[in-house]
Scaffold this active site. Sequence first.
Site, PDB file in Angstrom:
ATOM      1  N   PRO A 119      -3.138  -8.316  -6.669  1.00 38.31           N
ATOM      2  CA  PRO A 119      -2.636  -8.974  -5.181  1.00 38.31           C
ATOM      3  C   PRO A 119      -2.024 -10.220  -5.391  1.00 38.31           C
ATOM      4  O   PRO A 119      -1.224 -10.707  -4.307  1.00 38.31           O
ATOM      5  CB  PRO A 119      -4.073  -8.889  -4.578  1.00 38.31           C
ATOM      6  CG  PRO A 119      -5.138  -8.518  -5.252  1.00 38.31           C
ATOM      7  CD  PRO A 119      -4.413  -8.105  -6.749  1.00 38.31           C
ATOM      8  N   GLU A 130     -13.919  -7.106  -9.517  1.00 39.65           N
ATOM      9  CA  GLU A 130     -13.776  -8.259  -8.744  1.00 39.65           C
ATOM     10  C   GLU A 130     -12.601  -9.159  -9.238  1.00 39.65           C
ATOM     11  O   GLU A 130     -12.298 -10.028  -8.583  1.00 39.65           O
ATOM     12  CB  GLU A 130     -14.934  -9.200  -8.526  1.00 39.65           C
ATOM     13  CG  GLU A 130     -15.678  -8.871  -7.435  1.00 39.65           C
ATOM     14  CD  GLU A 130     -16.605  -7.547  -7.781  1.00 39.65           C
ATOM     15  OE1 GLU A 130     -17.086  -7.397  -9.084  1.00 39.65           O
ATOM     16  OE2 GLU A 130     -16.812  -6.819  -6.975  1.00 39.65           O
ATOM     17  N   ARG A 161      12.002   8.253  -7.838  1.00 36.16           N
ATOM     18  CA  ARG A 161      12.713   8.933  -6.891  1.00 36.16           C
ATOM     19  C   ARG A 161      14.297   8.181  -7.162  1.00 36.16           C
ATOM     20  O   ARG A 161      14.961   8.802  -6.477  1.00 36.16           O
ATOM     21  CB  ARG A 161      12.183   8.839  -5.338  1.00 36.16           C
ATOM     22  CG  ARG A 161      12.216   7.564  -4.987  1.00 36.16           C
ATOM     23  CD  ARG A 161      11.575   7.709  -3.429  1.00 36.16           C
ATOM     24  NE  ARG A 161      12.415   8.269  -2.326  1.00 36.16           N
ATOM     25  CZ  ARG A 161      13.578   7.868  -1.982  1.00 36.16           C
ATOM     26  NH1 ARG A 161      13.784   6.574  -2.452  1.00 36.16           N
ATOM     27  NH2 ARG A 161      14.211   8.293  -0.913  1.00 36.16           N
ATOM     28  N   ASP A 180      18.996   5.897   1.912  1.00 32.76           N
ATOM     29  CA  ASP A 180      17.587   5.538   2.103  1.00 32.76           C
ATOM     30  C   ASP A 180      17.622   4.130   3.067  1.00 32.76           C
ATOM     31  O   ASP A 180      18.503   3.566   2.727  1.00 32.76           O
ATOM     32  CB  ASP A 180      16.656   5.308   1.214  1.00 32.76           C
ATOM     33  CG  ASP A 180      16.388   6.274   0.467  1.00 32.76           C
ATOM     34  OD1 ASP A 180      16.306   7.501   1.110  1.00 32.76           O
ATOM     35  OD2 ASP A 180      16.052   6.340  -0.685  1.00 32.76           O
TER      36      ASP A 180
HETATM   37  N1  ADE Z   1      -4.960  -4.533  -6.707  1.00 30.45           N
HETATM   38  C1  ADE Z   1      -5.766  -4.651  -5.383  1.00 30.45           C
HETATM   39  N2  ADE Z   1      -4.996  -4.940  -4.218  1.00 30.45           N
HETATM   40  C2  ADE Z   1      -3.751  -4.803  -4.726  1.00 30.45           C
HETATM   41  C3  ADE Z   1      -2.410  -5.129  -4.233  1.00 30.45           C
HETATM   42  N3  ADE Z   1      -2.353  -5.380  -2.917  1.00 30.45           N
HETATM   43  N4  ADE Z   1      -1.564  -4.939  -4.761  1.00 30.45           N
HETATM   44  C4  ADE Z   1      -1.554  -4.601  -6.179  1.00 30.45           C
HETATM   45  N5  ADE Z   1      -2.462  -4.513  -6.890  1.00 30.45           N
HETATM   46  C5  ADE Z   1      -3.739  -4.526  -6.037  1.00 30.45           C
END
Ligand code: ADE
Length: 251
Positions: free
Chosen positions: A90, A117, A154, A169
């Site tokens: 994330p 975690e 794709r 697209d």
């Molecule tokens: N792992 C957990 N959440 C994620 C996200 N939003 N993007 C990429 N990997 C992740």
Amino acid sequence: MIFDILTLFPEMFQGPLTTSIIGRAVDRSLIKINLVNIRDYSQNKHRTVDDTPYGGGGGMVMTAEPLYEAVDDLRNRCSGNFGPVVLMCPQGATFDQGMARVLADQEHAVLICGHYEGMDERVRPLVDLEVSIGDYVLTGGELPAMVVVDAVSRLIPGVLGEPDAAEDDSFAGGLLEYPQYTKPREYRNLPVPEILLSGHHAQINRWRREEALIRTLVRRPDLLAEGLTEEDRRTLREIARRASEIGDTEA
Ligand code: ADE
């Protein structure tokens, strides 16, 4: 293109990557998806891949060692161009169509799916790129890796039926896609726009470009900054003029 996917849950990939367009691309050897179980590279007898965090606190942290071992092994066994190594997390750069295009130009990519975690910070030097699929936290990197494989695959020539199927697209030309219609000509009092039935290809193309511009202007004005032609700018000025006329008559 070859995707090596490092995961603790290879079984999660069975449905999405064996079905529909991606499944067919695999069958036709346009892409190859190699699922690698990170646990197979654990160096201890219990095959653990995580441990408690230094400094205390709850939860478990993925250890760096099995990931380094796995990537080293893949690198040693790779005969062509290796990498990039991409960590799904994330905190990474937000995935978008531009990033998909860059990855689609590669012969190979390693996607690492994080879990638990978090990961030992020392994984970071192993990776070339960290990628997030959006500002929310998932339980692991598997779904993000599937999103990346789908969006990248794709764009690989031959994966979509028509040679230029990806060109219209949303995002392809920096705009959202124009509205599409199919049979019947009228459904629940909603008719197909006349122009699409006219057979005038030049006019249809102009209409589609205008609709794509309007849609982008209304929904994603942030996308409009780049890649506009002089004709597009004229069209946008015309749209603004018409909108202000409507405003004047309503006032
Ligand atoms: N792992 C957990 N959440 C994620 C996200 N939003 N993007 C990429 N990997 C992740």
